[in-house]
Write a protein that holds these residues in place. Structure first.
Motif, PDB file in Angstrom:
ATOM      1  N   GLU A 140     -41.269 -46.809 -54.845  1.00  0.00           N
ATOM      2  CA  GLU A 140     -39.972 -46.845 -54.826  1.00  0.00           C
ATOM      3  C   GLU A 140     -39.361 -46.904 -53.246  1.00  0.00           C
ATOM      4  N   HIS A 141     -40.021 -46.421 -52.385  1.00  0.00           N
ATOM      5  CA  HIS A 141     -39.538 -46.372 -50.952  1.00  0.00           C
ATOM      6  C   HIS A 141     -39.945 -47.869 -50.422  1.00  0.00           C
ATOM      7  N   TYR A 142     -41.064 -48.356 -50.716  1.00  0.00           N
ATOM      8  CA  TYR A 142     -41.344 -49.628 -50.335  1.00  0.00           C
ATOM      9  C   TYR A 142     -40.468 -50.845 -50.718  1.00  0.00           C
ATOM     10  N   GLY A 143     -40.234 -50.662 -52.154  1.00  0.00           N
ATOM     11  CA  GLY A 143     -39.267 -51.356 -52.633  1.00  0.00           C
ATOM     12  C   GLY A 143     -37.856 -51.384 -51.893  1.00  0.00           C
ATOM     13  N   CYS A 144     -37.299 -50.239 -51.528  1.00  0.00           N
ATOM     14  CA  CYS A 144     -36.208 -50.164 -50.688  1.00  0.00           C
ATOM     15  C   CYS A 144     -36.230 -50.800 -49.335  1.00  0.00           C
ATOM     16  N   MET A 145     -37.625 -50.893 -48.887  1.00  0.00           N
ATOM     17  CA  MET A 145     -37.765 -51.630 -47.513  1.00  0.00           C
ATOM     18  C   MET A 145     -37.876 -52.986 -47.511  1.00  0.00           C
ATOM     19  N   VAL A 146     -38.351 -53.478 -48.740  1.00  0.00           N
ATOM     20  CA  VAL A 146     -38.435 -54.932 -49.147  1.00  0.00           C
ATOM     21  C   VAL A 146     -37.098 -55.636 -49.380  1.00  0.00           C
ATOM     22  N   ASP A 147     -35.958 -54.798 -49.957  1.00  0.00           N
ATOM     23  CA  ASP A 147     -34.797 -54.895 -50.313  1.00  0.00           C
ATOM     24  C   ASP A 147     -33.980 -55.035 -48.835  1.00  0.00           C
ATOM     25  N   LEU A 148     -34.293 -54.170 -48.019  1.00  0.00           N
ATOM     26  CA  LEU A 148     -33.588 -54.035 -46.898  1.00  0.00           C
ATOM     27  C   LEU A 148     -34.027 -55.327 -45.843  1.00  0.00           C
ATOM     28  N   LEU A 149     -35.239 -55.690 -45.847  1.00  0.00           N
ATOM     29  CA  LEU A 149     -35.817 -56.807 -45.003  1.00  0.00           C
ATOM     30  C   LEU A 149     -35.157 -58.068 -45.509  1.00  0.00           C
ATOM     31  N   GLY A 150     -35.364 -58.196 -46.950  1.00  0.00           N
ATOM     32  CA  GLY A 150     -34.953 -59.305 -47.597  1.00  0.00           C
ATOM     33  C   GLY A 150     -33.342 -59.672 -47.517  1.00  0.00           C
ATOM     34  N   ARG A 151     -32.557 -58.523 -47.652  1.00  0.00           N
ATOM     35  CA  ARG A 151     -31.129 -58.814 -47.573  1.00  0.00           C
ATOM     36  C   ARG A 151     -31.136 -59.302 -45.893  1.00  0.00           C
ATOM     37  N   ALA A 152     -31.570 -58.886 -45.150  1.00  0.00           N
ATOM     38  CA  ALA A 152     -31.318 -59.174 -43.765  1.00  0.00           C
ATOM     39  C   ALA A 152     -31.985 -60.689 -43.446  1.00  0.00           C
ATOM     40  N   GLY A 153     -32.560 -61.413 -44.120  1.00  0.00           N
ATOM     41  CA  GLY A 153     -33.153 -62.699 -44.218  1.00  0.00           C
ATOM     42  C   GLY A 153     -34.503 -62.626 -43.424  1.00  0.00           C
ATOM     43  N   LEU A 154     -34.964 -61.440 -43.460  1.00  0.00           N
ATOM     44  CA  LEU A 154     -36.318 -61.179 -42.870  1.00  0.00           C
ATOM     45  C   LEU A 154     -37.533 -61.400 -43.978  1.00  0.00           C
ATOM     46  N   LEU A 155     -37.404 -62.524 -44.647  1.00  0.00           N
ATOM     47  CA  LEU A 155     -38.185 -62.698 -45.815  1.00  0.00           C
ATOM     48  C   LEU A 155     -39.900 -62.628 -45.236  1.00  0.00           C
ATOM     49  N   ARG A 156     -40.191 -63.286 -44.067  1.00  0.00           N
ATOM     50  CA  ARG A 156     -41.554 -63.061 -44.011  1.00  0.00           C
ATOM     51  C   ARG A 156     -42.054 -61.687 -43.593  1.00  0.00           C
ATOM     52  N   GLU A 157     -40.981 -60.980 -42.998  1.00  0.00           N
ATOM     53  CA  GLU A 157     -41.467 -59.458 -42.960  1.00  0.00           C
ATOM     54  C   GLU A 157     -41.522 -58.863 -44.112  1.00  0.00           C
ATOM     55  N   ALA A 158     -40.735 -58.974 -45.095  1.00  0.00           N
ATOM     56  CA  ALA A 158     -40.524 -58.475 -46.261  1.00  0.00           C
ATOM     57  C   ALA A 158     -41.847 -58.676 -47.133  1.00  0.00           C
ATOM     58  N   PHE A 159     -42.191 -60.021 -47.070  1.00  0.00           N
ATOM     59  CA  PHE A 159     -43.467 -60.384 -47.647  1.00  0.00           C
ATOM     60  C   PHE A 159     -44.787 -59.888 -47.164  1.00  0.00           C
ATOM     61  N   ASP A 160     -44.931 -59.742 -46.053  1.00  0.00           N
ATOM     62  CA  ASP A 160     -45.995 -58.993 -45.211  1.00  0.00           C
ATOM     63  C   ASP A 160     -46.071 -57.536 -45.475  1.00  0.00           C
ATOM     64  N   LEU A 161     -44.916 -56.958 -45.846  1.00  0.00           N
ATOM     65  CA  LEU A 161     -44.682 -55.542 -45.977  1.00  0.00           C
ATOM     66  C   LEU A 161     -45.379 -55.337 -47.398  1.00  0.00           C
ATOM     67  N   ILE A 162     -44.924 -56.181 -48.375  1.00  0.00           N
ATOM     68  CA  ILE A 162     -45.641 -55.957 -49.653  1.00  0.00           C
ATOM     69  C   ILE A 162     -47.149 -56.240 -49.726  1.00  0.00           C
TER      70      ILE A 162
END
Length: 836
Positions: free
Chosen positions: A602-624
């Protein structure tokens, strides 16, 4: 043994008659000491009478005392009759001694009422009590919690000038403590010129047994500083206080004194220590102490087993039961209560039946508590018919019995049977109503719960804090702000005590109803806050997109020493995501390990959402990709949603493929992917995805919005013009579009995901459900009334701009709750700061 005891008094009685006075007295004392039962006492009494010794006053005194020493109801009555027969022939000193003996005997036997009545009889006879009388009478008052009578005895103590007697003062402290009047006990303690270990221990134990464990621990340290050596009883009481506080550090500080003072660990102390360690979460330490104890008794086994069950460690609890059955003491009723509860936690029908069989074989089924826990076990194991059989066989069906059956049916989804049981209850008190209301809330039957509450009021049943917690929860899920205000007012008007849990429920209720101001007002008035209360407040900030406020509360909570849990981190990370606070979110995520919490999915999901909303899609993808666990469809869904906002078609396609592998039944993924293709103008891909949807028989969920006016909910669907007020709504929309256009508003046609011309797009855009709802709200409500809209899907950017324009041009507050968050529109601004 009996014959030798009978013979001894006979010989003694014969010899007593001929012996010198000192020998007589010694022989009589020895004979009376040998009497352990009423029959033996009666036989000796007969021999004394035959030998003419019953006329000696001291003989009668000792006979009455012997009857009091045996302390059975029959021996006490026998001794009292002996006193009543000869009371006229004895001196006042002898009468006082006999009455004191009888009062002491009745108190020892737990017959407090008889002890008090005998004290009254003493006063009627004109016998003046002495310093021995009052401790015995106070003991009787303590046994039956006779507070009023004890107060009168205290008054007599003062009148007779015995208030400085340490023994009496200790008895008074113990009496007040057992009656729950610690302030009275403390007053006696403060007035003592001399205090011994019993004085301190009595007060410490009183505080520990009541609801004031902090005072017990504080008093213990005062005692040690005063140079008074604690006894083993003192240590047991203060360790129990630490257990209640769940304070391991304090418990270990207290335990250090055991070694320093050279106190020997006895069974009672070991039991208290094991209980304290278990309740403080030091499971390993408790088990180690338990294993080191060589002479483990039933109480110790029950302590560790019940704590295991209470903390959800059901397998460990049943392992202790196995050990008891193989080599330990024979399990009793307390053991089986915990064992059956553990079986229910594991939903282990086999072990539950084994325990039930043991209960029947050992004749324990007659206990109400056993029957109740068996009902609960069978219900949790999905065997309601077995639970009903146990219930039907119970001779005494208690409140818990009916409740267990009702709650069990609700838990199993059989609301109809729960209603049947509820309607059969002979006398329904608040407990039954609370069970039913809570059950309906758990099954998401919120309107039924509210209706049942109204019925409860109609029957004159007074609601309590448990009732209102259920109603507050139902109201929050319904999102009914007016009802929420009524609930809060009802609590205040009826004087229902608001503890921490009810206040937390009210904070959550107001937050879910889109009233963050009221939610924070309740929170700010709370004098005591646990992690759940802080979580509710931070969740309030998250719902309105106030990331800064949420992180501020989080930091304030840490300063106050409250330890965050996994749920709180989800809420604060969600708030950071909704508020666009990337750096703060990353920092808080990094703090989790510092607080002993490993990030969950759940916490990783929040972080992906946080980075994704901010447009940091590559960072979100790498976190996943770096997650220590396999990402689920929700995590990929957060990335997919971000790809739509930031128009990354390639990554969206990849995310959609992963979701399709993990959760092929999620139709919303295909709809979202179709929308992403449409936004990018890839109509061939749109057609392919939509064809795939049709082949699967999946239909896109249409956007719908509802608005409540005068208690009636009006629902609107995008493009639907069937509402009876549609003519007026269309005119209102036309007026709004004209005024908005004059103010410089330009419709965002990219939100129309169809391959049609611009004029058609403008029309379709004007018929989005939230616009219809807002237009109707402007027509149907007063000028100063806020308009509250509930939307089933995410609000599109054009409708968001539309609501902002409406709020400033028509000077209205507009609150929109979409499927993600609340939007509060005031004077052309939104609480989300255009970040959602």
């Amino acid at each position: 043994m009996a014959s030798s005891l009978c013979l001894s008094p006979l010989l003694s009685a014969t010899q007593i008659k001929e012996a010198d006075p000192m020998t007589k007295d010694s022989c009589l004392n020895e004979s009376l000491r040998c009497c352990k039962t009423l029959n033996q006492l009666k036989q000796l009494h007969c021999q004394i009478t035959k030998n003419g010794l019953d006329q000696i006053p001291s003989t009668l005194t000792k006979l009455v005392n012997a009857g009091a020493e045996i302390a059975s109801p029959e021996s006490l009555d026998y001794a009292r009759k002996a006193f009543e027969l000869f009371k006229e022939d004895v001196r006042s000193d002898d009468a006082l001694f006999m009455l004191n003996s009888l009062i002491r005997g009745y108190s020892s036997a737990g017959l407090g009422r008889e002890a008090i009545l005998l004290y009254v009889r003493m006063l009627v006879l004109g016998v003046t009590p002495n310093h021995y009388t009052f401790p015995f009478v106070l003991s009787g008052c303590t046994k039956i919690a006779a507070f009023c009578e004890g107060i009168q005895v205290h008054g007599s103590v003062v009148k007779m000038g015995l208030e400085e007697d340490v023994f009496i003062q200790n008895c008074l402290i113990h009496f007040y403590a057992e009656c729950g009047h610690m302030d009275h006990g403390h007053k006696v303690f403060e007035g003592m010129s001399e205090r011994n270990v019993v004085s301190w221990t009595s007060l410490i134990c009183g505080y520990a047994r009541g609801d004031r464990p902090k005072e017990a621990v504080s008093l213990f340290f005062e005692m040690v500083e005063a140079g008074i050596r604690p006894s083993s009883v003192t240590m047991v009481c203060v360790i129990s206080a630490c257990a209640k506080l769940r304070d391991l550090d304090m418990g270990e500080r207290v335990c250090a004194y055991i070694g320093e003072l050279g106190l020997k660990l006895n069974k009672v102390m070991v039991n208290a220590l094991v209980d304290m360690y278990m309740k403080c979460g030091a499971i390993d330490a408790a088990k180690r102490l338990f294993d080191e104890c060589v002479d483990r008794n039933l109480v110790l086994y029950n302590t560790i087993l019940s704590n295991y069950a209470r903390q959800g460690l059901a397998r460990e609890a049943l392992a202790i039961l196995d050990e008891m059955l193989q080599q330990g003491p024979r399990p009793d009723r307390v053991t089986m209560l915990s064992a059956i509860s553990a079986s229910a936690q594991l939903v282990d029908l086999f072990y539950g039946k084994v325990c039930h069989g043991y209960v029947i074989r050992n004749g324990l089924e007659g206990w109400d508590s056993i029957g109740n826990v068996i009902i609960d076990m069978y219900m949790k194991c999905g065997k309601p018919e077995m639970a009903c059989r146990v219930f039907d066989l119970m001779s005494n069906k208690t409140v818990v019995s009916w409740n267990s059956l009702t709650a069990g049916f609700i838990r199993n989804g059989d609301v109809e049977s729960a209603w049947e049981v509820f309607n059969q209850i002979p006398e329904r008190n608040a407990v039954f109503w609370n069970t039913m209301i809570s059950g309906l809330v758990q099954k998401s039957l919120f309107e039924d719960a509210i209706e049942l509450f109204r019925e409860m009021q109609g029957e004159g049943i007074k609601a309590d804090r448990v009732t209102m917690m259920g109603i507050a929860s139902a109201c929050g899920y319904l999102g009914a702000p007016e009802l929420a205000k009524w609930v809060h007012t009802y609590i205040e008007k009826n004087g229902i005590p608001c503890d921490m849990r009810l206040n937390t429920a009210l904070v959550d209720m107001f937050a879910r109803c889109g009233d963050p101001q009221s939610a924070m007002q309740v929170f700010n008035k709370m004098t005591e806050r646990d992690v759940s209360a802080w979580t509710a407040a931070i969740g309030t900030m998250a719902m309105e997109g106030n990331g800064e406020g949420a992180t501020g509360l989080f930091n304030q909570m840490l300063i106050q020493g409250v330890k965050p849990d996994v749920v709180l981190f989800v809420q604060v990370l969600t708030a950071c995501s909704h508020g666009g606070q990337v750096e703060q979110g990353l920092h808080i995520f990094s703090l989790m390990e510092d607080h002993g919490i490993s990030p969950q999915i759940e916490h990783y999901g929040c972080m992906v959402d946080l980075l994704g909303r901010a447009g940091l899609l590559r960072e979100a993808f790498d976190l996943i990709k770096s997650m220590p666990m396999e990402p689920n469809d929700v995590v990929w869904g957060s990335l997919l949603a971000a790809c739509r906002v930031h128009k990354n078609v390639e990554m969206a396609t990849y995310a959609a493929e992963r979701i399709n592998e993990l959760a092929p039944q999620r139709a919303g993924v295909h709809v979202l992917l179709s929308n992403i293709y449409a936004s990018a103008g890839k109509w061939t891909d749109v057609a392919r995805v939509r064809l795939n949807l049709r082949e699967k028989g999946v239909r896109k969920v249409p956007g719908s919005s509802s608005v409540q006016v005068n208690g009636v909910i009006h629902e609107f669907t995008s493009g639907d013009e069937s509402h009876p007020e549609m003519t007026h709504i269309a005119l209102m929309l036309q007026e709004m579009n004209c005024r908005f256009s004059d103010a410089g508003h330009i419709p965002d046609l990219s939100n129309v995901l169809l391959d049609v011309d611009e004029q058609e797009k403008e029309y379709l855009l004007s018929r989005h459900s939230e616009k219809l709802a807002i237009a109707f709200g402007l027509i149907a409500t007063g000028r100063s009334m806020p308009i509250r809209v509930v939307k089933n899907l995410r609000m599109c950017s054009d409708c968001h701009s539309f609501a902002k324009m409406a709020s400033i041009i028509y000077n209205r507050e507009i609150i929109v709750r979409d499927n993600n968050r609340f939007h509060f529109f005031r004077q052309g601004l939104c609480s989300c700061c255009d970040y959602w």
